[in-house]
Design an enzyme around this catalytic site. Structure first.
Site, PDB file in Angstrom:
ATOM      1  N   ARG A 173     -61.585  18.529   2.579  1.00  0.00           N
ATOM      2  CA  ARG A 173     -60.442  17.913   3.263  1.00  0.00           C
ATOM      3  C   ARG A 173     -59.266  17.808   2.296  1.00  0.00           C
ATOM      4  NH1 ARG A 173     -60.898  13.156   3.777  1.00  0.00           N
ATOM      5  NH2 ARG A 173     -62.992  12.804   2.978  1.00  0.00           N
TER       6      ARG A 173
ATOM      7  N   TYR B 116     -61.689  24.511   6.899  1.00  0.00           N
ATOM      8  CA  TYR B 116     -62.818  23.722   6.392  1.00  0.00           C
ATOM      9  C   TYR B 116     -63.040  22.393   7.121  1.00  0.00           C
ATOM     10  CZ  TYR B 116     -66.517  22.910   3.111  1.00  0.00           C
ATOM     11  OH  TYR B 116     -67.760  22.756   2.568  1.00  0.00           O
TER      12      TYR B 116
ATOM     13  N   LYS C 201     -62.969  13.961  12.070  1.00  0.00           N
ATOM     14  CA  LYS C 201     -62.152  12.914  11.441  1.00  0.00           C
ATOM     15  C   LYS C 201     -60.828  12.713  12.192  1.00  0.00           C
ATOM     16  CE  LYS C 201     -65.412  12.213   8.891  1.00  0.00           C
ATOM     17  NZ  LYS C 201     -65.870  12.367   7.541  1.00  0.00           N
TER      18      LYS C 201
ATOM     19  N   HIS D 100     -66.109   4.985  10.280  1.00  0.00           N
ATOM     20  CA  HIS D 100     -66.783   6.007   9.461  1.00  0.00           C
ATOM     21  C   HIS D 100     -68.161   5.462   9.086  1.00  0.00           C
ATOM     22  CE1 HIS D 100     -66.457   8.802   5.666  1.00  0.00           C
ATOM     23  NE2 HIS D 100     -67.099   9.389   6.650  1.00  0.00           N
TER      24      HIS D 100
ATOM     25  N   SER E 179     -66.995   9.094   1.949  1.00  0.00           N
ATOM     26  CA  SER E 179     -67.485  10.468   1.997  1.00  0.00           C
ATOM     27  C   SER E 179     -68.368  10.774   0.788  1.00  0.00           C
ATOM     28  CB  SER E 179     -66.299  11.434   2.026  1.00  0.00           C
ATOM     29  OG  SER E 179     -65.495  11.139   3.145  1.00  0.00           O
TER      30      SER E 179
ATOM     31  N   CYS F 200     -71.214   9.513  -0.064  1.00  0.00           N
ATOM     32  CA  CYS F 200     -71.796   8.316  -0.694  1.00  0.00           C
ATOM     33  C   CYS F 200     -73.076   7.861  -0.017  1.00  0.00           C
ATOM     34  CB  CYS F 200     -70.779   7.189  -0.718  1.00  0.00           C
ATOM     35  SG  CYS F 200     -69.444   7.505  -1.889  1.00  0.00           S
TER      36      CYS F 200
ATOM     37  N   ASP G  81     -72.361   9.902  10.616  1.00  0.00           N
ATOM     38  CA  ASP G  81     -70.998   9.903  10.064  1.00  0.00           C
ATOM     39  C   ASP G  81     -70.017   9.000  10.800  1.00  0.00           C
ATOM     40  OD1 ASP G  81     -69.393  11.111   7.923  1.00  0.00           O
ATOM     41  OD2 ASP G  81     -68.245  12.066   9.509  1.00  0.00           O
TER      42      ASP G  81
ATOM     43  N   ARG H  27     -71.903  22.464   2.495  1.00  0.00           N
ATOM     44  CA  ARG H  27     -72.425  21.689   3.629  1.00  0.00           C
ATOM     45  C   ARG H  27     -73.346  22.515   4.517  1.00  0.00           C
ATOM     46  NH1 ARG H  27     -70.021  16.221   4.500  1.00  0.00           N
ATOM     47  NH2 ARG H  27     -68.650  16.009   2.703  1.00  0.00           N
TER      48      ARG H  27
ATOM     49  N   ASN I 136     -84.506   2.534  -0.569  1.00  0.00           N
ATOM     50  CA  ASN I 136     -83.494   1.652   0.023  1.00  0.00           C
ATOM     51  C   ASN I 136     -84.069   0.878   1.214  1.00  0.00           C
ATOM     52  OD1 ASN I 136     -81.645   2.528  -1.868  1.00  0.00           O
ATOM     53  ND2 ASN I 136     -80.825   4.154  -0.548  1.00  0.00           N
TER      54      ASN I 136
END
Ligand code: GTP
Ligand code: SPV
Ligand code: MN
Length: 640
Positions: free
Chosen positions: A112, A257, A266, A286, A308, A310, A333, A424, A551
């Site tokens: 991006r 992209y 987005k 997000h 993003s 993370c 997402d 990706r 986690n």
């Protein structure tokens, strides 16, 4: 391991059949769908509802494509697009897997482009907080209407000459859900047309819906002219991504992209979505959405906002290490969330696929992703093995010889990464083995807790619970995270990224906070809010917490807190697990003291940093409640 699997015997036969089917489909599409716009109108255009047709004809008049193809969403169409992309050199088959494809972009078009992303409105203040009026803001790039129009006129006239313009009717969210919204993207990229069919619900069904209700977001996209490679045309020097919320319009030029070109993601679901959500009283965020069933069989859903790259996809597909827990994925997402008539916050995933970060994905870290992505997937900018498989950093031992994401020979001695750090996979959500039974529920799933987090190498504890809603909103406003490769940032500098939405706000961040603060009402069940940090490091730069499936230990504590179990102690930052309350059985040597330490000097600096950010970036648009929260934090730390 999957990437060393031998080539399936029937692969060659299947590709041949597939190519034959595609050839036939393409021929039939040329006659039926691929229409010379000049000359008489063929049925597909005539079948469009008047507003869609007007948009398509206006776009075609501007861009002057040779053909217009209205996407019907069929399998034959998908096969035709793949064939076309093979001929154009945009994708290569990956014979080691089932219907998987590799794309290598132009090296200048890999992420991006936040610096070229703008929001247009009559009033700058609609977009940019008061403190930054007239100046460049880190929280909303404003463009004035006449500059917006000029930017379009400088780029689009004639930009699709000799190309096909694909018309992609798409639904964000299950078609027909009251929480869903429709868009129409026109693009000159077959890669975008194919990817949109994975990432959203496209085709004739959507056109039918549009004949009932003509509301849609207009999305105009061109990869542009003048740059790139044969397989990946683009125009990096003139890339621009424009949004005009008042007109439900998105215009994107120069990049093929991800978030720059798949405009449902987005641009629509977050930037325009956040504006629509505020107007209609809901939230476009997000965030991943995940269902967690505990050993007693009780299922709860949580949403989580991480910037993003993370950890959203990883948490959304987690394999819990704690026995008896089950995790199921709703989305990785984006979440659209709304309170229902019973006061329950309900979330849908507006997407239909995963556009996930490849590097770091492995059988050890994310086995669920590994069993999702080796069918019906387009990989972009990963490395290729000699056997026609893929590889990326963190997948496992490096094979002795590869072709890197640039198409060059690569060995383990090569100094540059084999896969681009923002490479990706693009895979259908329905083939995720733990996709939640309710993932397409029209009503959405009930949300019990909201997690916020980022990459904080120092100072920030593993988990902290907000004292109440307003404190949680402050935690979101104060979020910071190390920059990642998902956009054009260089280095690992810790940046402010409130609510993981900094690149995605469609309107003034002060108003956004006010909107969040206004949500509690009598009768509403407000989710608890938590801040998590999987990324704290020790003096040697090693992660203090194992992360990934481990986690689940944090999620267990979160759910116990949602049941109001008194398993917490209060610190200057908020509530943290009481000694022994976080299950660390079998984890081995974990420095819990360091993981939960709250260094006073660090936090005094952090409050200064937050104050500076609030003052310089938001100013008088900052709700006073946020200043109260900051003062409370500072007082708490000074007293500690
Ligand atoms: P976007 O798609 O850009 O929005 O990213 P995302 O938030 O979905 O991030 P993703 O889950 O793809 O993770 C990005 C990177 O972080 C990958 O390389 C992961 O392996 C790594 N990662 C994810 N979770 C953890 C964790 O718990 N600990 C550590 N150390 N790394 C993690
Ligand atoms: C992100 O950057 O947050 C992504 C990837 O999810 S992109 O689709 O390129 O925005
Ligand atoms: Mn994302």
């Amino acid at each position: 391991m999957l990437h060393y699997k031998t080539i399936p015997e029937d692969y060659v036969r299947r590709t041949e059949q597939c190519a034959a089917a595609a050839q036939a489909a393409l021929a039939c599409n040329r006659a039926a769908h691929v229409t010379a716009l000049r000359g008489h109108k063929l049925p597909q255009l005539a079948a469009l509802s008047p507003k869609v047709r007007a948009f398509v004809e206006r776009s075609a008049a501007l861009c002057e494509p040779e053909h217009v193809h209205v996407c019907d969403g069929s399998e034959a169409e998908a096969a035709a697009l793949l064939l076309l992309m093979r001929q154009q050199g945009t994708v290569r088959p990956l014979p080691q897997y089932d219907n998987c494809w590799l794309t290598r972009t132009d090296p200048a078009d890999v992420a991006r482009v936040e610096s070229r992303t703008f929001i247009c409105s009559e009033r700058e203040r609609d977009v940019v907080p008061a403190a930054r009026a007239g100046a460049r803001s880190a929280l909303g790039n404003y463009i004035a209407p006449h500059d917006y129009d000029a930017a379009v006129q400088e780029r689009f006239p004639g930009c699709m000459k000799g190309r096909t313009m694909y018309v992609i009717p798409f639904s964000m969210g299950p078609l027909g859900s009251p929480l869903s919204k429709i868009g129409v993207e026109v693009t000159d990229s077959a890669y975008v047309a194919y990817s949109m069919r994975v990432m959203t619900r496209i085709g004739s069904k959507v056109l039918e819906q549009l004949r009932k209700d003509e509301q849609f977001v207009r999305c105009l996209h061109s990869v542009g002219v003048g740059g790139g490679t044969a397989g990946w045309p683009c125009d990096p020097a003139r890339t621009i991504i424009l949004h005009r919320p008042a007109d439900n319009e998105i215009v994107s030029y120069g990049s093929g992209y991800g978030g720059n070109s798949l405009l449902g993601k987005k641009c629509f679901a977050l930037r325009l979505g956040s504006v629509i959500a505020r107007r209609e009283g809901w939230l476009a965020e997000h965030m991943l959405i995940v269902g967690i069933t505990d050993p007693k069989g009780r299922k709860r859903y949580i949403a989580a906002a991480f910037p993003s790259a993370c950890g959203k996809t990883n948490l959304a597909m987690m394999t819990p290490s704690l026995p008896g827990y089950k995790v199921e994925c709703v989305g990785d997402d984006i979440a659209w969330m709304r309170f229902d008539d019973d006061g329950v916050l309900r979330a849908i995933n507006p997407e239909n696929g995963f556009f996930g970060v490849a590097p770091g994905t492995s059988e050890a870290t994310n086995p669920i992703a590994m069993s999702t992505v080796f069918r019906n997937t387009v990989f972009t900018n990963v490395a290729e093995t000699p056997e026609g498989g893929v590889w990326w950093e963190g997948m496992g031992p490096a094979p002795p010889a590869l072709t890197d994401w640039r198409g060059q020979a690569w060995t383990p001695d090569t100094k540059t990464p084999a896969a681009h750090p923002n490479s990706r996979f693009c895979s259908p959500a329905e083939q995720c083995p733990i996709i939640d039974a309710e993932w397409e529920s029209a009503a959405g799933v009930p949300i019990s807790a909201i997690l916020l987090g980022g990459r904080r190498p120092a100072g920030v504890p593993l988990v902290v619970e907000a004292r109440d809603w307003a404190h949680g909103v402050f935690m979101g406003a104060a979020m910071r995270s190390e920059a990642t490769a998902a956009a054009e940032h260089a280095g690992k500098v810790v940046m402010h990224d409130p609510f993981a939405m900094r690149p995605f706000f469609g309107y003034n961040f002060g108003d956004y906070l006010q909107h969040w603060l206004s949500l509690p009402r009598p009768g509403r069940q407000m989710p608890k809010i938590f801040h998590v940090n999987w990324f704290r490091k020790d003096q040697q730069g090693k992660f203090l917490w194992p992360g990934f499936g481990e986690n689940s230990r944090v999620l267990e504590w979160v759910l116990r807190r949602c049941d109001d179990e008194p398993c917490h102690v209060t610190t200057p930052l908020g509530h943290v697990p009481a000694p022994g309350a976080l299950n660390t059985d079998g984890l081995g040597d974990i420095d819990m003291d360091e993981l939960f330490s709250i260094p006073k000097d660090f936090w005094l600096k952090e409050t200064e940093c937050i104050e500076k950010y609030f003052t310089e970036e938001v100013g008088e648009d900052m709700p006073s409640e946020m200043w109260n929260q900051l003062n409370t934090l500072r007082e708490n730390i000074k007293k500690a």
